[in-house]
Design a protein around this motif. Sequence first.
Motif, short mmCIF file in Angstrom:
data_model
loop_
_atom_site.label_atom_id
_atom_site.label_comp_id
_atom_site.label_asym_id
_atom_site.label_seq_id
_atom_site.Cartn_x
_atom_site.Cartn_y
_atom_site.Cartn_z
N VAL A 178 0.83 -1.19 0.00
CA VAL A 178 0.00 0.00 0.00
C VAL A 178 0.87 1.25 0.00
O VAL A 178 1.86 1.34 0.71
N VAL A 179 0.50 2.22 -0.84
CA VAL A 179 1.21 3.49 -0.87
C VAL A 179 0.38 4.53 -0.13
O VAL A 179 -0.79 4.74 -0.45
N PHE A 180 0.94 5.14 0.89
CA PHE A 180 0.22 6.15 1.65
C PHE A 180 0.10 7.44 0.85
O PHE A 180 0.94 7.76 0.02
N MET A 181 -0.96 8.18 1.12
CA MET A 181 -1.15 9.46 0.45
C MET A 181 -0.01 10.41 0.77
O MET A 181 0.46 11.13 -0.09
N ASN A 182 0.42 10.39 1.99
CA ASN A 182 1.56 11.21 2.39
C ASN A 182 2.04 10.73 3.76
O ASN A 182 1.39 9.92 4.43
N ASN A 183 3.19 11.26 4.18
CA ASN A 183 3.76 10.84 5.46
C ASN A 183 2.90 11.26 6.65
O ASN A 183 2.94 10.62 7.70
N ASP A 184 2.12 12.32 6.47
CA ASP A 184 1.24 12.75 7.56
C ASP A 184 0.23 11.67 7.90
O ASP A 184 -0.08 11.44 9.07
N ASP A 185 -0.30 11.01 6.86
CA ASP A 185 -1.25 9.92 7.10
C ASP A 185 -0.59 8.78 7.86
O ASP A 185 -1.17 8.22 8.80
N LEU A 186 0.60 8.44 7.45
CA LEU A 186 1.35 7.37 8.11
C LEU A 186 1.59 7.71 9.57
O LEU A 186 1.31 6.91 10.47
N ASN A 187 2.09 8.90 9.82
CA ASN A 187 2.42 9.31 11.18
C ASN A 187 1.17 9.41 12.06
O ASN A 187 1.20 9.06 13.24
#
Length: 251
Positions: A2-11
């Motif tokens: 899965v590719v996250f939309m951005n690092n903010d979503d991951l964090n």
Amino acid sequence: MVVFMNNDDLNFLIKSFESLGISLDDNQVNSFYKYYQMLVEKNKVMNLTAITDYQDVVIKHFVDSLSCVKLLPEFDVVSAFKCGASVIDVGTGAGFPGIPLKIVFPEIKLTLLDSLNKRVEFLKDVCTGLNLKDVTFIHARAEDGAHDKKLRESFNFCVSRAVANLSTLSEYCLPFVKTHGYFISYKSEKAEQEISDSKKALSVLGGSIAVEKKFSLPETDISRTLILIKKDKGTPKTYPRKAGTPLKKPL
């Protein structure tokens, strides 16, 4: 992967679970995000949830589903789940709390029960997509499923985030639980009256309240109440009553 939309979503996902003392590994992070993607995509053609914003889903569905860890230290649900407890999620809907529990505690033997077959089929797709093993799917009303000899008094835990009052939920759920097992009810902040009103029902059904835990969801003012009910003795065979009766005429 899965590719996250951005690092903010991951964090945001990682930190939200850390607020519960849960550290997600990469596979779990990917599973939650894929689950989110499948949920919002299916929700376009089927009513699964009114909550679709990413951060709201993380907090109000994913993290809320794992809030049962807040039963610590009064009750060590974490150790029980890690030891492979059997868990049935009654009225699971879009898979909450069952699927998030399975992602974090893959050792549990999970059964997902729902009255709408379209939802059950969606849950099968999710579990296949996330490669979740040892999950059983039941299309049935709780009132009917609880009289199935294969399901009745067969589980260490029953969990439910359904919106019915606690007396009705207990009639739905306690018949699935083994004697000395537990029913975990996820309720809103205003649970005091429900708890008081449920005492007669619990006595009839063979249960008693072991732990009540109030808390707020991380970074919100949303108050929640967890109710841990212990199954002290077997539930009389007449319960649950026929479909619709527990809701119309709570014990």
